[in-house]
Design an enzyme around this catalytic site. Sequence first.
Site, mmCIF file in Angstrom:
data_model
loop_
_atom_site.group_PDB
_atom_site.id
_atom_site.type_symbol
_atom_site.label_atom_id
_atom_site.label_comp_id
_atom_site.label_asym_id
_atom_site.label_seq_id
_atom_site.Cartn_x
_atom_site.Cartn_y
_atom_site.Cartn_z
ATOM 1 N N HIS A 67 -7.004 -6.087 2.977
ATOM 2 C CA HIS A 67 -8.344 -6.092 2.450
ATOM 3 C C HIS A 67 -8.203 -7.094 1.196
ATOM 4 O O HIS A 67 -7.222 -6.874 0.245
ATOM 5 C CB HIS A 67 -8.907 -4.772 2.322
ATOM 6 C CG HIS A 67 -7.918 -3.824 1.443
ATOM 7 N ND1 HIS A 67 -7.172 -3.164 1.749
ATOM 8 C CD2 HIS A 67 -8.087 -3.484 0.116
ATOM 9 C CE1 HIS A 67 -6.598 -2.180 1.212
ATOM 10 N NE2 HIS A 67 -6.940 -2.820 0.002
ATOM 11 N N CYS A 199 -6.101 2.195 -5.382
ATOM 12 C CA CYS A 199 -5.301 1.179 -4.673
ATOM 13 C C CYS A 199 -5.786 -0.249 -5.575
ATOM 14 O O CYS A 199 -6.830 0.048 -6.174
ATOM 15 C CB CYS A 199 -5.574 1.110 -3.390
ATOM 16 S SG CYS A 199 -6.973 0.383 -2.753
#
Length: 649
Positions: A67, A199
């Site tokens: 991502h 993250c």
Amino acid sequence: MKITDLMIQDTMIMELQATTKEAAIDELIASLSASGRINDAKLFKDKILDREAQSSTGIGGGIAMPHAKTTAVNEATVVFAKSSAGIDFASLDEAPAHLFFMIAAPDGAGNMHLRTLAALSRLLIESEFIEQLMGAKTPAEVTALFDAKQAEAEAQAEAEAKASAVKAAPKAAAQAPEPARMITGNPDSQSFVVAVTACPTGIAHTFMAEDALKKKAKEMGVNIRVETNGSEGAQNVLTADEIARASGVIIAADKNVEMERFNGKPVLQRPVSDGIRKSEELIRIAVKGDAPIYRGSGRNEEGTASVKSGSIGSKIYKDLMNGISHMLPFVVGGGILLAISFLIEQVAGVDNPLVKLLQTIGGGDGAFHFLIPILAGFIAMSIGDRPALMPGMVGGIMALNANAGFLGGLAAGFLAGYVVIMLRRAFSGLPRTLDGLKPILLYPVFSLLITGAVMLYLLNPVFSWINTGMIDTLNHLGTGNKVLLGLVLGGMMAIDMGGPFNKAAYTFAIGVFASSGNTNGLMMAAVMAGGMVPPLAIALATSFFKNKFTETERKSGLTNYVLGLSFITEGAIPFAAADPLRVLTSCIIGSAVAGGLTQLWNLNVPAPHGGVFVAFLSNNAALFLLAVIIGSVISGLMLGLWKKPIAAK
């Protein structure tokens, strides 16, 4: 917003052709590009690889969730893909990945998009749901599964919220407690822990770790509060009272989070992936208070668990890319202004006020003056965090002033970063009363002194000699050696089309260009020609060998004319992902030929970007375009003749 509003059926790949991690990433990006959901495949891939360099997004259990959040994304999208055979994605459990969810989030994405992506992430920790997805045969089945699952999850969440509200109501007037929905677990249990998940992009793993910790805590009868540091910023922020009451703190994060508030508490620091896959272990340690005691200003007692990192090579690459990615806007912005000034200069003369203005803003007194300091500063910051930015930038300026070039800037960045790490360890034994002085006095003064002294007396003289020698050597290379260098640089531009090889060649050319006072564009000619060839070769092959490409490929091939002429190599990525052997081999050969020809003909392009639009700034625009055409025709013919007709496949 439903998850399937982002998970477009046209982008789904029900059977990946890729057999390697990078090929899978390329194939997923190609789907995004073909559907118009991204506007810059190269930038998007760079962001994906930057995230992978920090830790694999192969979270285990057969799932990979690469991502990125970037301006390269036009519209928030999730690409679903399957691989029956499985792909080695360097997953955390070392098992092959079978289900892929590539998340593309636009910079500044709306809250609704981010909440939807978070909801998607939470669903993917349920094994039964994963098995259902593996059995899906069509995009319509995948969509139906997600719609049903999301509806079920929303209904369950609503029921739990109502039950919590009813249970909390009798106590509300007297005690005004924290809303019950914020704390997960067993209300009758005395065990209580707090956690922070984060993250780097804050899209997927942050919320998967949150959900995994909550579910496991509920199974274990432990009360837990989880703060998420996602794309929307910190949510469900822990209160001072909650931190004080907790028996332990779990930090499941791959980026920096606010730590001073945990001073004196048992703090367990792990990667965000451990929050997903090792939630029971983390909760058990936190409940017992067995984690090391955290001490403020980055000082932990001996034995403190640290966030796991990749190999030394991947760490160096991540730090280097952090510097280059922050430097590139200065290169592009300043370079385009310089190119425009050169154009005006040919018509209006060197003394034209507009020419002087553009060259001042874009050149050595403006944007280009910051290339080396920015490179060094952000390399240092990647290593030593914010305290390393200042000494890194100063070291970069010293390298610039000493004519130590890009090599000196690289050295300054890595030096400053590791000096700060050294200082943290050196000052770790100081009394806690001096902790407040570290960031505002001790780190700035000593890091600047050490970095500056080493640069001045040791590194600058060495790299200045190397840089001067390199420039002199390049200026006096014989024709044969120049051509060989041009072949190598041109070929490197096509090896990975935006990856490390491509960036290495481009950065080398920028270094030569900047070190020469923005006049030596010999190497720029080689890399620009080499970078223009792959998309142009694809365009030619799809135009003249139509029977060897699908209708979709032929339509996509037409756009590569524009991309190639604009020096946007990434237009060839979808084709390289689908047929890497033929496409890459053909493009590398053609790009190498184009790069070699620019040096054979001694071509100079005094602009770092622009493709055909700055070609006439060359000392011989016709020959530069001829080099590009020859390379493109060679690659296009090779690819067209090598591929098999569609009917014969």
